[in-house]
Structure formats: structure tokens, C-alpha cells
Design a protein around this motif. Structure first.
Motif, PDB file in Angstrom:
ATOM      1  N   GLN A   9     -13.072  -5.760  11.168  1.00  0.00           N
ATOM      2  CA  GLN A   9     -13.354  -4.958  12.349  1.00  0.00           C
ATOM      3  C   GLN A   9     -14.739  -5.276  12.918  1.00  0.00           C
ATOM      4  O   GLN A   9     -14.921  -5.380  14.137  1.00  0.00           O
ATOM      5  CB  GLN A   9     -13.267  -3.466  12.007  1.00  0.00           C
ATOM      6  N   MET A  10     -15.724  -5.455  12.050  1.00  0.00           N
ATOM      7  CA  MET A  10     -17.080  -5.790  12.510  1.00  0.00           C
ATOM      8  C   MET A  10     -17.091  -7.165  13.181  1.00  0.00           C
ATOM      9  O   MET A  10     -17.773  -7.370  14.194  1.00  0.00           O
ATOM     10  CB  MET A  10     -18.065  -5.755  11.347  1.00  0.00           C
ATOM     11  N   PHE A  11     -16.342  -8.092  12.617  1.00  0.00           N
ATOM     12  CA  PHE A  11     -16.246  -9.415  13.237  1.00  0.00           C
ATOM     13  C   PHE A  11     -15.640  -9.298  14.628  1.00  0.00           C
ATOM     14  O   PHE A  11     -16.105  -9.937  15.579  1.00  0.00           O
ATOM     15  CB  PHE A  11     -15.392 -10.353  12.378  1.00  0.00           C
ATOM     16  N   LEU A  12     -14.604  -8.477  14.767  1.00  0.00           N
ATOM     17  CA  LEU A  12     -13.924  -8.320  16.049  1.00  0.00           C
ATOM     18  C   LEU A  12     -14.850  -7.698  17.092  1.00  0.00           C
ATOM     19  O   LEU A  12     -14.861  -8.111  18.253  1.00  0.00           O
ATOM     20  CB  LEU A  12     -12.668  -7.461  15.856  1.00  0.00           C
ATOM     21  N   LEU A  13     -15.654  -6.738  16.677  1.00  0.00           N
ATOM     22  CA  LEU A  13     -16.622  -6.134  17.600  1.00  0.00           C
ATOM     23  C   LEU A  13     -17.670  -7.151  18.036  1.00  0.00           C
ATOM     24  O   LEU A  13     -18.037  -7.220  19.216  1.00  0.00           O
ATOM     25  CB  LEU A  13     -17.315  -4.948  16.927  1.00  0.00           C
ATOM     26  N   LEU A  14     -18.134  -7.955  17.080  1.00  0.00           N
ATOM     27  CA  LEU A  14     -19.124  -8.979  17.406  1.00  0.00           C
ATOM     28  C   LEU A  14     -18.535 -10.032  18.328  1.00  0.00           C
ATOM     29  O   LEU A  14     -19.195 -10.497  19.269  1.00  0.00           O
ATOM     30  CB  LEU A  14     -19.644  -9.636  16.122  1.00  0.00           C
ATOM     31  N   ALA A  15     -17.295 -10.401  18.081  1.00  0.00           N
ATOM     32  CA  ALA A  15     -16.622 -11.404  18.926  1.00  0.00           C
ATOM     33  C   ALA A  15     -16.563 -10.935  20.370  1.00  0.00           C
ATOM     34  O   ALA A  15     -16.767 -11.717  21.306  1.00  0.00           O
ATOM     35  CB  ALA A  15     -15.210 -11.670  18.399  1.00  0.00           C
ATOM     36  N   GLU A  16     -16.317  -9.649  20.575  1.00  0.00           N
ATOM     37  CA  GLU A  16     -16.270  -9.114  21.936  1.00  0.00           C
ATOM     38  C   GLU A  16     -17.642  -9.172  22.589  1.00  0.00           C
ATOM     39  O   GLU A  16     -17.766  -9.511  23.776  1.00  0.00           O
ATOM     40  CB  GLU A  16     -15.762  -7.670  21.915  1.00  0.00           C
ATOM     41  N   ARG A  17     -18.696  -8.865  21.813  1.00  0.00           N
ATOM     42  CA  ARG A  17     -20.049  -8.884  22.351  1.00  0.00           C
ATOM     43  C   ARG A  17     -20.508 -10.290  22.734  1.00  0.00           C
ATOM     44  O   ARG A  17     -21.315 -10.468  23.649  1.00  0.00           O
ATOM     45  CB  ARG A  17     -21.033  -8.302  21.324  1.00  0.00           C
ATOM     46  N   MET A  18     -19.985 -11.302  22.052  1.00  0.00           N
ATOM     47  CA  MET A  18     -20.415 -12.679  22.303  1.00  0.00           C
ATOM     48  C   MET A  18     -19.746 -13.298  23.527  1.00  0.00           C
ATOM     49  O   MET A  18     -19.986 -14.457  23.863  1.00  0.00           O
ATOM     50  CB  MET A  18     -20.149 -13.552  21.072  1.00  0.00           C
ATOM     51  N   ASN A  19     -18.880 -12.521  24.175  1.00  0.00           N
ATOM     52  CA  ASN A  19     -18.351 -12.893  25.491  1.00  0.00           C
ATOM     53  C   ASN A  19     -17.596 -14.227  25.492  1.00  0.00           C
ATOM     54  O   ASN A  19     -17.652 -14.975  26.469  1.00  0.00           O
ATOM     55  CB  ASN A  19     -19.501 -12.938  26.509  1.00  0.00           C
ATOM     56  N   GLN A  20     -16.927 -14.531  24.374  1.00  0.00           N
ATOM     57  CA  GLN A  20     -16.091 -15.735  24.286  1.00  0.00           C
ATOM     58  C   GLN A  20     -16.886 -17.027  24.515  1.00  0.00           C
ATOM     59  O   GLN A  20     -16.359 -18.003  25.040  1.00  0.00           O
ATOM     60  CB  GLN A  20     -14.921 -15.652  25.272  1.00  0.00           C
ATOM     61  N   GLU A  21     -18.163 -17.011  24.115  1.00  0.00           N
ATOM     62  CA  GLU A  21     -19.016 -18.162  24.396  1.00  0.00           C
ATOM     63  C   GLU A  21     -19.544 -18.864  23.154  1.00  0.00           C
ATOM     64  O   GLU A  21     -20.271 -19.833  23.259  1.00  0.00           O
ATOM     65  CB  GLU A  21     -20.201 -17.727  25.277  1.00  0.00           C
ATOM     66  N   ASP A  79     -10.527 -21.363  21.567  1.00  0.00           N
ATOM     67  CA  ASP A  79     -10.385 -22.278  22.701  1.00  0.00           C
ATOM     68  C   ASP A  79     -11.637 -23.146  22.778  1.00  0.00           C
ATOM     69  O   ASP A  79     -12.735 -22.636  23.003  1.00  0.00           O
ATOM     70  CB  ASP A  79     -10.203 -21.496  24.002  1.00  0.00           C
ATOM     71  N   ASN A  80     -11.445 -24.468  22.609  1.00  0.00           N
ATOM     72  CA  ASN A  80     -12.584 -25.397  22.642  1.00  0.00           C
ATOM     73  C   ASN A  80     -13.697 -24.946  21.700  1.00  0.00           C
ATOM     74  O   ASN A  80     -14.876 -24.942  22.042  1.00  0.00           O
ATOM     75  CB  ASN A  80     -13.129 -25.539  24.065  1.00  0.00           C
ATOM     76  N   ASN A  81     -13.293 -24.549  20.484  1.00  0.00           N
ATOM     77  CA  ASN A  81     -14.227 -24.128  19.437  1.00  0.00           C
ATOM     78  C   ASN A  81     -14.969 -22.832  19.774  1.00  0.00           C
ATOM     79  O   ASN A  81     -15.990 -22.520  19.176  1.00  0.00           O
ATOM     80  CB  ASN A  81     -15.254 -25.237  19.130  1.00  0.00           C
ATOM     81  N   ARG A  82     -14.468 -22.079  20.747  1.00  0.00           N
ATOM     82  CA  ARG A  82     -15.065 -20.781  21.065  1.00  0.00           C
ATOM     83  C   ARG A  82     -14.082 -19.684  20.693  1.00  0.00           C
ATOM     84  O   ARG A  82     -12.884 -19.785  20.961  1.00  0.00           O
ATOM     85  CB  ARG A  82     -15.409 -20.677  22.557  1.00  0.00           C
TER      86      ARG A  82
END
Length: 354
Positions: A9-21, A79-82
Motif C-alpha cells: 500500500q505504501m508503494f502504491l501511494l508513493l507511485a501515485e505521488r511520483m506522477n508516473q515519471e 511503461d518505458n521503465n516508468r
């Protein structure tokens, strides 16, 4: 919707914050607290210092299993390592945020490894006071860390009256401070302590008692330690346990060497030549320094007009991706170093986000 483990869950929250970049690996480095120029850059740009060093024990093999499972459940995609969060992943995050009560303090970036030192000092002091005042002089110290034991010997109360007074003050200060926390967080801290005829509980025991995963127990316990560190000046004893710990010494060691040369007036090319490092490495160091120093002379490196152009596009496009910003600035020919440096300087916590 399937329930997720706390780590996932923490990973998923962080993934959202990183804006798919950023890549999945970049997120792993943040959560485990890898101190590199790239990780420092990431946590500043995306304002995710809260997640830094949240799970320092997360093994890479276990991390791969967890992220593979998240992809299988279609919470994330690549997608493209992101790493890209799906709509299902966003919905999961929304549900979690709606009900989860966060600790008032958690700052792995600021307190880092020093939180462990502070905890060991406090716990060893509690144990020794408890045993000594009970008349027991033969016991095994809860920590065998020589530096922690040396600190205790240096600060150990000399007379029985001083020991009693220290114990009285520490007990009341901890009770008053922990009363401000969630009951579970206070329980975690107090029950990790060891004293006379009392052994601190293991993570497994705490997990069973609170019906909470060991990962979450660790996270919330660490949050209570960070809280006590943040408010250590409210307690003479806790202040003493924290007084010589440096909490803003965040630059990597190799960057500190570059900074010393910069302070002597050396240019980047000369530093790279003398240190026998690539120019790109010195650029990494300068970006890291700019992310920490509010008096960094960014105008010596990037013209004000270019700074404004970079910040404008970063805000308008809601992105920190260098290639996108470089293309957006056309026909102005901006190099990646100028973009990185500007984002780092204006992305500092004391400056607000770009």
C-alpha cells in the motif's frame, strides 16, 4: 477490491505521488533509504521525503515479488521503465486515505539513522535505571552497541538520588509526550522497552497484540521515535539523548568533498579534473547541494530568465521530466543540468514546490 499488505500500500501511494515519471527501482531506493544524488533529487522534486527510509529492511527479492503482484492485480503498470498507477490503483489509494490515521510525525529523511541511535540511548537508559533502582546489578544490556554504552556511561547519574530524579523526570516526560499520540503508537513504543522483570515485546508479539502487520508496527513505532525526537526539547533527559546527533547532515560524503572545493572557489571542471571524476558526477553533486542550501548561488549557473522558463513549464505541464521540459523550452536551448539545478533549488522544502 483485494486488500493490500501495508508495504504494498505504501508503494502504491508513493507511485501515485511520483506522477508516473520514475522507475520501480527508483521508488525502491526511496523506501529503503538509499542515499544517492539521484534519490535525493527524486524525493525533493516530488516532495516525498515522508517516504524516505520507511522500510530500510525491504530485500530486493521481496520487493520484486510485491511489485509483480501489484502488476498482476492491475494496480500498477510499467511503461518505458516508468511505473504507472492504474485507475484501480488510484481507487485503492483513495479508499486507504479515507480511513487511515497517519502518525503526526514521520521523517526518515531528516532523522534517518540517528533515530535508531536516539532510541537505543533512551531504551538503554530506561533499562539501566529500572534495574539499578530495583537493586539488580547483574543483567544483560538490551543493546551491546559500544558507542551507545559509552554515551550512557558519560551521562549516567552518579548518586542514587540523581538516578531516582532522572527516572521520575523521564517517566513523566514520556507519559506526557506519548499521551499526544494515537494509543497504538504509544503502546508500541512503551512495549518495546525492557526493564526490571520486563522484556520488550518482539515485532511478532506486537503484531499479534494489535492485529497489525509487522511492517506497520515498525512504521508506527518509528513514527513515535521521530515524534519524541521532534519534541525532545520538551524533556531535559530526551534532549540530552538527542543533543549531539546531527539531523541536517544529509549530503552524501562524496558531495561534501565537492562542496569543500566549491567553497574554496574552484570551478566544476577543475574539481572534476582534480578528483578524477566525470563532469556528470560533479553536476550530480552540485544539484544535490542546491537542493539543500537556501543560499546556493543559482544565478551563477542558470540565468534568471531560464530559471523562470523552466519553472513555468514545470508548473504548466505538471511534470519534472527533463526531456519534456527541454522540448517545451524550444527554441531556447537549455541543457539538462540547468533544468535539474533549477528544479532542485526551487524544490527545497523551505522554498516550496516548483
Amino acid at each position: 477490491m483485494q486488500a493490500l499488505s501495508f508495504r504494498r500500500q505504501m508503494f502504491l501511494l508513493l507511485a501515485e505521488r511520483m506522477n508516473q515519471e520514475r522507475s520501480i527501482q527508483a521508488l525502491y531506493h526511496i523506501l529503503t533509504g538509499k542515499k544517492s544524488s539521484q534519490t535525493i533529487q527524486d524525493i525533493k522534486w516530488y516532495n516525498v521525503t515522508y517516504y524516505f527510509r520507511m522500510f530500510p529492511y525491504w530485500k530486493e527479492t521481496d520487493f520484486e515479488k510485491d511489485t509483480n503482484e501489484l502488476q498482476y492485480l492491475r494496480y500498477i503498470a510499467s511503461d518505458n521503465n516508468r511505473v504507472m498507477i492504474t485507475e484501480q490503483g488510484r481507487s485503492q489509494n483513495d479508499n486507504f486515505r479515507m480511513f487511515y490515521r497517519w502518525p503526526p510525525v514521520f521523517n526518515g529523511w531528516l532523522y534517518g539513522k540517528n533515530a535508531a541511535v536516539f532510541w537505543k540511548r533512551t531504551a538503554l537508559l530506561v533499562q539501566c535505571l529500572s534495574q539499578t533502582l530495583a537493586g539488580n546489578r547483574r543483567f544483560l544490556p538490551v543493546f551491546e552497541d559500544i558507542s551507545v554504552q559509552h554515551w550512557l556511561k558519560k551521562n549516567w547519574p552518579k548518586t542514587i538520588e540523581e538516578k531516582q530524579q532522572t527516572a521520575f523526570i523521564l517517566f513523566n516526560d514520556l507519559r506526557n509526550l506519548l499521551d499526544e499520540l494515537d494509543e497504538r503508537d504509544a503502546f508500541l513504543f512503551m512495549n518495546r522497552l525492557t526493564g526490571y522483570h520486563l522484556t520488550g515485546l518482539t515485532w511478532t508479539q506486537l503484531s499479534n497484540r494489535l492485529q497489525m502487520s509487522e511492517d506497520e508496527c515498525y512504521f508506527r513505532f518509528l513514527g513515535s521515535v521521530h515524534f519524541l525526537l521532534e519534541h525532545a526539547d520538551r524533556s531535559a533527559v530526551l534532549h540530552q539523548a538527542a543533543s549531539d546527533l546531527v539531523f541536517r547532515d544529509v549530503l552524501t560524503e562524496t558531495t561534501k568533498k565537492t562542496l569543500r572545493y566549491m567553497n574554496e572557489g574552484w570551478g566544476m571542471e577543475r574539481i572534476a579534473r582534480v578528483r578524477n571524476l566525470k563532469m556528470s558526477t560533479i553536476e550530480d553533486h552540485v544539484v544535490e547541494i542546491a537542493s539543500e542550501q537556501n543560499n546556493f548561488p543559482i544565478g551563477d549557473y542558470v540565468e534568471k530568465e531560464d530559471q523562470n522558463l523552466i519553472l513555468h513549464h514545470a508548473s504548466a505541464l505538471q511534470t519534472k521530466r527533463l526531456k519534456v521540459l527541454k522540448e517545451a523550452a524550444q527554441p531556447k536551448q537549455l541543457d539538462y543540468f540547468s533544468i535539474r539545478l533549477t528544479l532542485a533549488f526551487y524544490g527545497r522544502e523551505d522554498h516550496g514546490q516548483a
